[in-house]
Design a protein around this motif. Structure first.
Motif, PDB file in Angstrom:
ATOM      1  N   ALA A  79       2.017  17.235  13.601  1.00 42.82           N
ATOM      2  CA  ALA A  79       2.437  17.514  14.970  1.00 42.82           C
ATOM      3  C   ALA A  79       2.509  19.021  15.114  1.00 42.82           C
ATOM      4  O   ALA A  79       2.554  19.750  14.115  1.00 42.82           O
ATOM      5  CB  ALA A  79       3.792  16.876  15.283  1.00 42.82           C
ATOM      6  N   VAL A 119       8.587  18.834  18.935  1.00 39.78           N
ATOM      7  CA  VAL A 119       7.172  18.827  18.592  1.00 39.78           C
ATOM      8  C   VAL A 119       6.331  18.298  19.749  1.00 39.78           C
ATOM      9  O   VAL A 119       6.839  17.670  20.683  1.00 39.78           O
ATOM     10  CB  VAL A 119       6.900  17.965  17.335  1.00 39.78           C
ATOM     11  CG1 VAL A 119       7.834  18.348  16.187  1.00 39.78           C
ATOM     12  CG2 VAL A 119       7.016  16.472  17.640  1.00 39.78           C
ATOM     13  N   LEU A 147       7.086  16.121   8.196  1.00 39.18           N
ATOM     14  CA  LEU A 147       6.944  17.508   8.638  1.00 39.18           C
ATOM     15  C   LEU A 147       7.683  18.484   7.727  1.00 39.18           C
ATOM     16  O   LEU A 147       7.239  19.612   7.518  1.00 39.18           O
ATOM     17  CB  LEU A 147       7.461  17.659  10.071  1.00 39.18           C
ATOM     18  CG  LEU A 147       6.508  17.233  11.176  1.00 39.18           C
ATOM     19  CD1 LEU A 147       7.256  17.106  12.501  1.00 39.18           C
ATOM     20  CD2 LEU A 147       5.356  18.231  11.314  1.00 39.18           C
ATOM     21  N   THR A 184       3.069  15.793  19.717  1.00 38.59           N
ATOM     22  CA  THR A 184       2.245  14.952  18.859  1.00 38.59           C
ATOM     23  C   THR A 184       0.808  14.929  19.372  1.00 38.59           C
ATOM     24  O   THR A 184       0.490  15.462  20.436  1.00 38.59           O
ATOM     25  CB  THR A 184       2.825  13.531  18.778  1.00 38.59           C
ATOM     26  OG1 THR A 184       3.179  13.081  20.095  1.00 38.59           O
ATOM     27  CG2 THR A 184       4.064  13.502  17.903  1.00 38.59           C
ATOM     28  N   VAL A 192       4.832  21.912  16.036  1.00 36.65           N
ATOM     29  CA  VAL A 192       6.246  22.205  16.208  1.00 36.65           C
ATOM     30  C   VAL A 192       6.398  23.359  17.191  1.00 36.65           C
ATOM     31  O   VAL A 192       5.796  24.420  17.017  1.00 36.65           O
ATOM     32  CB  VAL A 192       6.908  22.552  14.858  1.00 36.65           C
ATOM     33  CG1 VAL A 192       8.355  22.991  15.062  1.00 36.65           C
ATOM     34  CG2 VAL A 192       6.841  21.353  13.917  1.00 36.65           C
TER      35      VAL A 192
END
Length: 478
Positions: free
Chosen positions: A226, A196, A218, A198, A228
């Motif tokens: 986040a 990911v 997630l 962030t 992905v």
């Protein structure tokens, strides 16, 4: 006139989605940063993929999503080709105070994205199958079709949904339940790890040992946590199904739905089923018995034997006259033929809910809003059987919603043509009428709007804590 064969019907349904569709425009993948770039443009200098601003050639094609009801209007688009491109785009959004949004296929598009920095991930198409460990590592732009075909070469299958044209990552982050769900659980239950970016623009590897709070959130929490860039998921040893659909005339909707209501809960966990009321277009490519008709479509898949499936199906086959029956042996790679979902962009609105139970009163309430006499213009009203492994927490718990629901209800309307203006009101009326039996359902079927009520108070607070910890400025906030 002779009834069409199963093969003829499957070819017809594969060639034409069951709902009215619009053709897509080819994506242009070459562009450069506009000369009018702002003072933060240096953040994007290392981006390898194309960068678009409104007015650039290729901008409209780049931002177009599967749901053509919305015309995205981001202030800047980064066509990411690497995880570093994604990180640069997020850092740019953070520096400018804009919201960062992500789009792969645009199936989940629910707004015009005005003023945002949009990261399109459709170019992140890396895919690796590990047959020894039964896993697939999937880039953020990969559609399930690629995973289905690659896994099949090793006698394996992913936990995809009813359409393999959907992006694998977005589907999974929203929970993801398909034909194998009652046996194996949600797709999110089988995520091994996630790569990911962030909200601070840093790349991170997330799994049960690394950033475990984000790993929990997630997998089912989907939005605002986040970006992905890839995920590693389990594959299962499935190569074939006994499945397809049975079409009954819409005049028999009450008899078929009530038969399905009592029949579906008796099925073993290796069987999945749904039933849909469909208003089909008068397209000559559709089989003649379905063309322009209001019909009931019973969907069925089983990993058991053909003999068992035929025995189990007897009650719904006998519930009413059969227009077409496509159920038979099929490779898992043909999974799309069961639902025959749309494959081209179209303007739609949808709304759904979970149901604690499906009693006679629930069904009568649905029929009053959706049958032939209701005046409904909704293209589809669907009920799906849940339960089985979908009701159980996985070994590593996650934020998936809807485990307490025994069924899901989904309404979908096309926002074009006669009756389009009534679709939002009819969707609201459909979900409102079943409130006495409603409970939190799967996130991916909830439609647009505020989804916070899908989680318990404790999980809602936990999600909020994780979001604030990793994104205190709300750069990725949904």
């Amino acid at each position: 006139m002779s009834r069409p064969t199963r093969g003829q019907v499957l070819r017809s349904l594969a060639a034409l989605p069951l709902l009215t569709s619009l053709r897509s425009t080819p994506v242009t993948t070459t562009s450069t940063l506009s000369a009018s770039a702002d003072r933060h443009a240096e953040t994007l200098r290392g981006v390898r993929g194309p960068v678009f601003r409104p007015g650039d050639a290729g901008f409209a094609e780049e931002v177009a999503g599967f749901n053509a009801a919305f015309q995205p209007r981001p202030s800047l688009v980064v066509g990411a080709t690497t995880a570093d491109d994604v990180a640069a785009a997020v850092r740019y959004a953070r520096a400018t105070g804009a919201k960062a949004r992500v789009q792969a296929t645009g199936h989940g598009l629910s707004s015009d994205l005005a003023g945002t920095v949009l990261v399109t991930t459709k170019r992140l198409t890396g895919l690796r199958i590990d047959p020894r460990h039964r896993t697939a590592t999937v880039g953020a732009g990969v559609r399930w079709k690629a995973v289905v075909d690659a896994a099949a070469e090793h006698g394996l299958a992913p936990l995809c949904g009813s359409s393999s044209q959907v992006g694998a990552v977005g589907y999974t982050l929203g929970g993801g339940h398909g034909s194998l769900g009652r046996r194996y659980g949600y797709a999110a239950d089988h995520v091994r790890s996630l790569d990911v970016v962030t909200a601070d623009g840093h790349r991170r590897h997330v799994d049960v040992l690394h950033h475990h709070d984000l790993f929990w959130a997630l997998r089912g929490g989907r939005d605002g946590l986040a970006v992905v860039t890839s995920m590693t998921v389990d594959l299962v040893p499935v190569t074939r199904l006994h499945g397809g659909g049975i079409f009954h005339p819409g005049t028999s909707a009450k008899e078929v739905l009530h038969a399905w209501r009592t029949w579906a809960p008796t099925l073993p966990e290796h069987v999945s089923t749904s039933v849909a009321l469909l208003r089909l277009p008068p397209d000559p490519a559709l089989p003649e018995p379905l063309r322009g008709q209001f019909v009931v479509h019973v969907r069925f898949t089983s990993t058991g034997t053909a003999a068992e499936a035929d025995r189990l199906l007897q009650p719904v086959r006998a519930a009413a006259p059969v227009l077409i029956d496509t159920i038979g042996e099929m490779p898992f790679t043909a999974i799309d033929s069961v639902h025959a979902d749309p494959t081209r962009p179209m303007p739609v609105a949808q709304s759904g809910t979970g149901l604690r139970e499906l009693c006679a009163g629930t069904l009568d309430a649905v029929l009053a809003r959706a049958d032939a006499a209701s005046g409904s213009t909704l293209a589809m009203v669907e009920l799906r059987l849940l339960g089985g492994a979908l009701a159980r927490q996985p070994r590593v718990p996650n934020a998936v919603t809807g485990r307490g629901a025994q069924f899901s209800l989904l309404g979908l309307g096309v926002l074009a043509g006669p009756g389009a203006e009534r679709v939002p009101q009819q969707l609201h009326a459909l979900t409102t009428t079943v409130q006495p039996w409603a409970t939190a359902g799967p996130l991916n079927l909830a439609g647009g709007g505020d989804h916070s009520a899908l989680w318990s108070a404790a999980d809602r607070a936990r999600l909020a804590t994780v979001r604030h910890r990793h994104d205190p400025r709300g750069t990725l906030a949904p």
